[in-house]
Motif scaffolding. Structure first.
Motif, PDB file in Angstrom:
ATOM      1  N   GLN A  56    -109.593 -27.432 -14.422  1.00  0.00           N
ATOM      2  CA  GLN A  56    -109.263 -28.050 -13.143  1.00  0.00           C
ATOM      3  C   GLN A  56    -110.436 -29.084 -12.718  1.00  0.00           C
ATOM      4  OE1 GLN A  56    -109.261 -24.292 -11.195  1.00  0.00           O
ATOM      5  NE2 GLN A  56    -107.096 -24.647 -11.222  1.00  0.00           N
ATOM      6  N   LYS A  57    -111.686 -28.853 -13.155  1.00  0.00           N
ATOM      7  CA  LYS A  57    -112.762 -29.616 -12.681  1.00  0.00           C
ATOM      8  C   LYS A  57    -112.497 -31.128 -13.527  1.00  0.00           C
ATOM      9  CE  LYS A  57    -116.039 -26.087 -11.745  1.00  0.00           C
ATOM     10  NZ  LYS A  57    -117.541 -25.582 -12.379  1.00  0.00           N
ATOM     11  N   ASN A  58    -112.352 -30.905 -14.746  1.00  0.00           N
ATOM     12  CA  ASN A  58    -112.286 -32.011 -15.828  1.00  0.00           C
ATOM     13  C   ASN A  58    -110.932 -33.116 -15.287  1.00  0.00           C
ATOM     14  OD1 ASN A  58    -114.351 -31.309 -17.249  1.00  0.00           O
ATOM     15  ND2 ASN A  58    -113.054 -30.265 -18.834  1.00  0.00           N
ATOM     16  N   TYR A  59    -109.901 -32.058 -14.873  1.00  0.00           N
ATOM     17  CA  TYR A  59    -108.734 -32.895 -14.294  1.00  0.00           C
ATOM     18  C   TYR A  59    -108.834 -33.785 -13.320  1.00  0.00           C
ATOM     19  CZ  TYR A  59    -103.970 -33.747 -12.735  1.00  0.00           C
ATOM     20  OH  TYR A  59    -102.855 -34.253 -12.328  1.00  0.00           O
ATOM     21  N   VAL A  60    -109.628 -33.284 -12.248  1.00  0.00           N
ATOM     22  CA  VAL A  60    -109.991 -34.067 -10.928  1.00  0.00           C
ATOM     23  C   VAL A  60    -110.964 -35.372 -11.365  1.00  0.00           C
ATOM     24  CG1 VAL A  60    -111.003 -33.802  -8.725  1.00  0.00           C
ATOM     25  CG2 VAL A  60    -109.769 -32.052  -9.438  1.00  0.00           C
ATOM     26  N   GLN A  61    -111.712 -34.877 -12.236  1.00  0.00           N
ATOM     27  CA  GLN A  61    -112.673 -35.965 -12.921  1.00  0.00           C
ATOM     28  C   GLN A  61    -111.586 -37.122 -13.287  1.00  0.00           C
ATOM     29  OE1 GLN A  61    -116.206 -36.246 -12.290  1.00  0.00           O
ATOM     30  NE2 GLN A  61    -115.669 -38.332 -13.005  1.00  0.00           N
ATOM     31  N   GLU A  62    -110.769 -36.857 -14.180  1.00  0.00           N
ATOM     32  CA  GLU A  62    -109.876 -38.324 -14.751  1.00  0.00           C
ATOM     33  C   GLU A  62    -109.396 -38.599 -13.648  1.00  0.00           C
ATOM     34  OE1 GLU A  62    -109.544 -38.680 -18.095  1.00  0.00           O
ATOM     35  OE2 GLU A  62    -111.456 -37.972 -18.474  1.00  0.00           O
ATOM     36  N   VAL A  63    -108.575 -37.893 -12.846  1.00  0.00           N
ATOM     37  CA  VAL A  63    -108.116 -38.518 -11.660  1.00  0.00           C
ATOM     38  C   VAL A  63    -108.754 -39.464 -10.893  1.00  0.00           C
ATOM     39  CG1 VAL A  63    -106.587 -38.129  -9.594  1.00  0.00           C
ATOM     40  CG2 VAL A  63    -106.249 -36.622 -11.538  1.00  0.00           C
ATOM     41  N   SER A  64    -110.030 -39.088 -10.851  1.00  0.00           N
ATOM     42  CA  SER A  64    -110.945 -39.825 -10.141  1.00  0.00           C
ATOM     43  C   SER A  64    -111.245 -41.104 -10.639  1.00  0.00           C
ATOM     44  CB  SER A  64    -112.342 -39.262  -9.951  1.00  0.00           C
ATOM     45  OG  SER A  64    -113.441 -39.876  -9.440  1.00  0.00           O
ATOM     46  N   THR A  65    -111.313 -40.839 -12.055  1.00  0.00           N
ATOM     47  CA  THR A  65    -111.539 -42.356 -13.005  1.00  0.00           C
ATOM     48  C   THR A  65    -110.033 -43.258 -12.921  1.00  0.00           C
ATOM     49  OG1 THR A  65    -112.886 -41.385 -14.620  1.00  0.00           O
ATOM     50  CG2 THR A  65    -111.976 -43.211 -15.390  1.00  0.00           C
ATOM     51  N   LEU A  66    -109.001 -42.585 -12.934  1.00  0.00           N
ATOM     52  CA  LEU A  66    -107.847 -43.586 -12.784  1.00  0.00           C
ATOM     53  C   LEU A  66    -107.540 -43.965 -11.502  1.00  0.00           C
ATOM     54  CD1 LEU A  66    -105.365 -40.874 -14.506  1.00  0.00           C
ATOM     55  CD2 LEU A  66    -106.075 -43.090 -15.402  1.00  0.00           C
ATOM     56  N   LEU A  67    -108.237 -43.136 -10.430  1.00  0.00           N
ATOM     57  CA  LEU A  67    -108.000 -43.650  -8.827  1.00  0.00           C
ATOM     58  C   LEU A  67    -108.763 -44.899  -8.949  1.00  0.00           C
ATOM     59  CD1 LEU A  67    -106.488 -43.671  -6.201  1.00  0.00           C
ATOM     60  CD2 LEU A  67    -108.315 -41.901  -5.443  1.00  0.00           C
ATOM     61  N   SER A  68    -109.963 -44.709  -9.546  1.00  0.00           N
ATOM     62  CA  SER A  68    -111.016 -46.005  -9.206  1.00  0.00           C
ATOM     63  C   SER A  68    -110.260 -47.141  -9.844  1.00  0.00           C
ATOM     64  CB  SER A  68    -112.306 -45.577  -9.907  1.00  0.00           C
ATOM     65  OG  SER A  68    -112.307 -45.610 -11.027  1.00  0.00           O
ATOM     66  N   GLU A  69    -109.601 -47.220 -11.003  1.00  0.00           N
ATOM     67  CA  GLU A  69    -109.111 -48.283 -11.707  1.00  0.00           C
ATOM     68  C   GLU A  69    -107.863 -48.819 -10.822  1.00  0.00           C
ATOM     69  OE1 GLU A  69    -107.631 -46.665 -15.385  1.00  0.00           O
ATOM     70  OE2 GLU A  69    -109.846 -46.484 -16.291  1.00  0.00           O
ATOM     71  N   GLN A  70    -107.059 -48.027 -10.144  1.00  0.00           N
ATOM     72  CA  GLN A  70    -106.154 -48.582  -9.129  1.00  0.00           C
ATOM     73  C   GLN A  70    -106.470 -49.071  -8.250  1.00  0.00           C
ATOM     74  OE1 GLN A  70    -102.730 -48.399  -9.769  1.00  0.00           O
ATOM     75  NE2 GLN A  70    -103.449 -47.757 -11.918  1.00  0.00           N
ATOM     76  N   ILE A  71    -107.905 -48.667  -7.497  1.00  0.00           N
ATOM     77  CA  ILE A  71    -108.450 -49.247  -6.459  1.00  0.00           C
ATOM     78  C   ILE A  71    -109.075 -50.725  -6.670  1.00  0.00           C
ATOM     79  CG2 ILE A  71    -110.371 -49.164  -4.681  1.00  0.00           C
ATOM     80  CD1 ILE A  71    -109.922 -46.116  -4.693  1.00  0.00           C
ATOM     81  N   ALA A  72    -109.665 -50.751  -7.869  1.00  0.00           N
ATOM     82  CA  ALA A  72    -110.088 -51.907  -8.585  1.00  0.00           C
ATOM     83  C   ALA A  72    -109.043 -53.112  -8.648  1.00  0.00           C
ATOM     84  CB  ALA A  72    -111.112 -51.682  -9.653  1.00  0.00           C
ATOM     85  N   ASP A  73    -108.032 -52.664  -9.081  1.00  0.00           N
ATOM     86  CA  ASP A  73    -106.796 -53.536  -9.489  1.00  0.00           C
ATOM     87  C   ASP A  73    -106.213 -53.994  -8.300  1.00  0.00           C
ATOM     88  OD1 ASP A  73    -107.204 -53.120 -12.145  1.00  0.00           O
ATOM     89  OD2 ASP A  73    -105.389 -51.800 -12.540  1.00  0.00           O
ATOM     90  N   SER A  74    -106.364 -53.132  -7.295  1.00  0.00           N
ATOM     91  CA  SER A  74    -105.424 -53.622  -5.981  1.00  0.00           C
ATOM     92  C   SER A  74    -106.562 -54.573  -5.119  1.00  0.00           C
ATOM     93  CB  SER A  74    -105.061 -52.487  -5.252  1.00  0.00           C
ATOM     94  OG  SER A  74    -106.184 -51.790  -4.777  1.00  0.00           O
ATOM     95  N   LEU A  75    -107.789 -54.357  -5.438  1.00  0.00           N
ATOM     96  CA  LEU A  75    -108.803 -55.066  -4.651  1.00  0.00           C
ATOM     97  C   LEU A  75    -108.857 -56.720  -5.141  1.00  0.00           C
ATOM     98  CD1 LEU A  75    -112.032 -52.868  -4.323  1.00  0.00           C
ATOM     99  CD2 LEU A  75    -110.361 -53.859  -2.362  1.00  0.00           C
ATOM    100  N   VAL A  76    -108.803 -56.585  -6.747  1.00  0.00           N
ATOM    101  CA  VAL A  76    -108.419 -58.033  -7.448  1.00  0.00           C
ATOM    102  C   VAL A  76    -107.096 -58.528  -7.058  1.00  0.00           C
ATOM    103  CG1 VAL A  76    -108.043 -58.885  -9.484  1.00  0.00           C
ATOM    104  CG2 VAL A  76    -109.822 -57.182  -9.325  1.00  0.00           C
ATOM    105  N   ALA A  77    -106.009 -57.849  -6.771  1.00  0.00           N
ATOM    106  CA  ALA A  77    -104.771 -58.549  -6.436  1.00  0.00           C
ATOM    107  C   ALA A  77    -105.022 -59.034  -5.118  1.00  0.00           C
ATOM    108  CB  ALA A  77    -103.615 -57.439  -6.553  1.00  0.00           C
ATOM    109  N   THR A  78    -105.817 -58.845  -3.996  1.00  0.00           N
ATOM    110  CA  THR A  78    -105.503 -59.147  -2.580  1.00  0.00           C
ATOM    111  C   THR A  78    -106.571 -60.457  -2.688  1.00  0.00           C
ATOM    112  OG1 THR A  78    -107.309 -57.610  -2.141  1.00  0.00           O
ATOM    113  CG2 THR A  78    -105.050 -56.865  -1.804  1.00  0.00           C
ATOM    114  N   VAL A  79    -107.464 -60.726  -3.603  1.00  0.00           N
ATOM    115  CA  VAL A  79    -108.381 -61.745  -3.427  1.00  0.00           C
ATOM    116  C   VAL A  79    -107.848 -63.057  -3.820  1.00  0.00           C
ATOM    117  CG1 VAL A  79    -110.393 -62.731  -4.380  1.00  0.00           C
ATOM    118  CG2 VAL A  79    -110.205 -60.416  -4.040  1.00  0.00           C
TER     119      VAL A  79
END
Length: 70
Positions: A47-70
């Protein structure tokens, strides 16, 4: 103990475990968010590893959406 209470229609109780995982920027130098998950049982390593993986995926999505709004 005493950090937080989980309250529902069934009652209220303090969680046994609290998992806090940072959501890091793409370069890993900045915290852009935090996952905070409470549970009445201890978290397994899976479960801890899963949340860590989700954290990584979410950071990628946040970065992509920030780039798309610039």
């Amino acid at each position: 103990e005493g950090y937080m209470q989980v309250i529902s229609g069934l009652g209220q109780a303090s969680p046994k475990s609290l998992l806090i995982v940072p959501i890091l920027s793409q370069n890993g130098n900045e915290v852009i968010g935090i996952f905070e998950i409470a549970s009445f049982v201890s978290f397994t390593e899976l479960q801890k590893n899963y949340v860590q993986e989700v954290s990584t995926l979410l950071s990628e999505q946040i970065a992509d959406s920030l780039v798309a709004t610039v």
